[in-house]
Write a protein that holds these residues in place. Structure first.
Motif, PDB file in Angstrom:
ATOM      1  N   LEU A  46       0.120   9.542  -6.391  1.00 25.52           N
ATOM      2  CA  LEU A  46       0.531   8.432  -5.781  1.00 25.52           C
ATOM      3  C   LEU A  46      -0.759   7.906  -4.979  1.00 25.52           C
ATOM      4  O   LEU A  46      -1.362   8.482  -4.128  1.00 25.52           O
ATOM      5  N   ASP A  47      -0.468   6.402  -4.544  1.00 26.02           N
ATOM      6  CA  ASP A  47      -1.574   5.777  -3.740  1.00 26.02           C
ATOM      7  C   ASP A  47      -1.226   6.076  -2.492  1.00 26.02           C
ATOM      8  O   ASP A  47      -0.149   5.818  -1.831  1.00 26.02           O
ATOM      9  N   ALA A  48      -2.161   6.990  -1.717  1.00 26.26           N
ATOM     10  CA  ALA A  48      -1.738   7.429  -0.285  1.00 26.26           C
ATOM     11  C   ALA A  48      -1.542   6.389   0.797  1.00 26.26           C
ATOM     12  O   ALA A  48      -0.967   6.358   1.735  1.00 26.26           O
ATOM     13  N   MET A  49      -2.455   5.277   0.654  1.00 27.13           N
ATOM     14  CA  MET A  49      -2.168   4.238   1.530  1.00 27.13           C
ATOM     15  C   MET A  49      -0.885   3.355   1.531  1.00 27.13           C
ATOM     16  O   MET A  49      -0.120   3.259   2.638  1.00 27.13           O
ATOM     17  N   VAL A  50      -0.202   3.275   0.360  1.00 23.92           N
ATOM     18  CA  VAL A  50       0.954   2.491   0.192  1.00 23.92           C
ATOM     19  C   VAL A  50       2.016   3.477   0.713  1.00 23.92           C
ATOM     20  O   VAL A  50       2.960   3.142   1.690  1.00 23.92           O
ATOM     21  N   HIS A  77      -0.456  14.001  -5.166  1.00 26.90           N
ATOM     22  CA  HIS A  77      -1.683  13.861  -5.850  1.00 26.90           C
ATOM     23  C   HIS A  77      -1.656  12.829  -6.941  1.00 26.90           C
ATOM     24  O   HIS A  77      -2.638  12.969  -7.588  1.00 26.90           O
ATOM     25  N   HIS A 118      -6.367  13.899   0.712  1.00 32.51           N
ATOM     26  CA  HIS A 118      -5.651  14.940   0.171  1.00 32.51           C
ATOM     27  C   HIS A 118      -5.849  16.361   0.631  1.00 32.51           C
ATOM     28  O   HIS A 118      -5.066  17.151   0.414  1.00 32.51           O
ATOM     29  N   ARG A 163       1.521   5.513   3.236  1.00 40.61           N
ATOM     30  CA  ARG A 163       1.449   5.470   4.515  1.00 40.61           C
ATOM     31  C   ARG A 163       2.380   4.547   5.248  1.00 40.61           C
ATOM     32  O   ARG A 163       2.870   4.699   6.234  1.00 40.61           O
ATOM     33  N   LYS A 216      -8.625   3.587   6.035  1.00 42.26           N
ATOM     34  CA  LYS A 216      -9.089   4.819   5.470  1.00 42.26           C
ATOM     35  C   LYS A 216     -10.598   4.957   5.749  1.00 42.26           C
ATOM     36  O   LYS A 216     -11.007   5.988   5.703  1.00 42.26           O
TER      37      LYS A 216
END
Length: 271
Positions: A244-248, A242, A181, A250, A133
């Motif tokens: 959930l954890d974006a990195m997980v 909007h 986001h 990904r 990130k």
């Protein structure tokens, strides 16, 4: 074709299209990275596996992205997440690259396009799996000169994969410090900029031995099945994006893409 064979294939399209709609809202990817391999498998299984099969897969995927991206942009815009300034400034270059992509794709054999898809999908998957990130190129989006180079390349590569702009647009925007986001929401708009001119071009591509009800390279039944599902599931993906954890997400998506890419490469090289 025997219904016992046809109905499971239709079921695969329904499930793939529903999943693609969720991904469109979740990652801004337009769903094509799921739809193209699904179309490739289904059309091959029904006996339409000629040298222009991938053109049909790409064109039909891009046609569905027009609907999916519109639905996704509307859902994200309600949350105020779409950066319309980026969309307007990048639109001409992306559209130009998409048109060039159609011209190139129309002249390539199906197996060559399948290899290109697999290679580009692998690159996207590796970036999603190992990208961080905090990786940044610059604190803001590039100016006119850099944008005039990057935007056509983004449109061109997206057409060769039959995808919306998210797979390349989201990493690009986050590297230029656009929040995740906001990048996902704006990349959904990239899908429209790519899909509309490319589908107009693919309609005039002559495909020999195409499946029934195919206009140019766009297959009508596959398109209708796809949009019936994606219009339902794309807003769900936008809502999840909007929450959930974006990195997980990904990392999970990256593993899936790499598996899809490996299978596509196997199909292209060894059948």
């Amino acid at each position: 074709m025997d219904l016992s064979v046809l109905l499971p294939l239709v079921g695969i399209l329904v499930v793939a299209a529903g999943f693609a709609g969720i991904l469109a809202g979740l990652f801004g990817v337009g769903g094509g990275i799921i739809l193209v391999p699904a179309y490739f498998y289904v059309f091959s299984a029904t006996g339409f596996d000629g040298p222009q099969l991938m053109q049909i897969c790409l064109a039909t995927s891009l046609a569905s992205i027009i609907v999916t991206s519109t639905r996704s942009v509307m859902a994200h815009n309600k949350r105020g997440a779409v950066d319309w300034g980026i969309l307007k400034s990048w639109a001409p270059g992306i559209a130009l690259g998409a048109v060039v992509g159609v011209l190139i794709a129309a002249g390539l054999r199906s197996d060559a396009l399948a290899v290109i898809f697999a290679v580009l999908a692998t690159i996207v998957g590796i970036y999603l799996a190992f990208g961080r990130k905090d990786w940044r190129i610059a604190p803001q989006m590039p100016g006119t000169v850099t944008r005039s180079i990057l935007s056509p390349v983004l449109g061109f590569l997206s057409v060769l994969m039959g995808i919306g702009g998210g797979s390349f647009g989201v990493p690009l925007m986050t590297l230029y410090s656009v929040p995740m986001h906001r990048a996902v929401a704006t990349a959904a708009g990239f899908g429209l900029l790519i899909a509309v001119p490319s589908v107009l071009g693919f309609i005039f591509v002559q495909v020999d031995g195409a499946p029934p009800w195919t206009l140019g390279a766009v297959n009508g039944p596959a398109f209708l099945i796809t949009i019936c599902m994606t219009v339902l599931t794309a807003p769900l993906g936008a809502k999840l994006a909007h929450a959930l954890d974006a990195m997980v997400l990904r990392r999970i998506f990256a593993v899936f893409i790499l598996l899809v890419a490996a299978n596509m490469m196997r199909e292209a090289l060894w059948g």
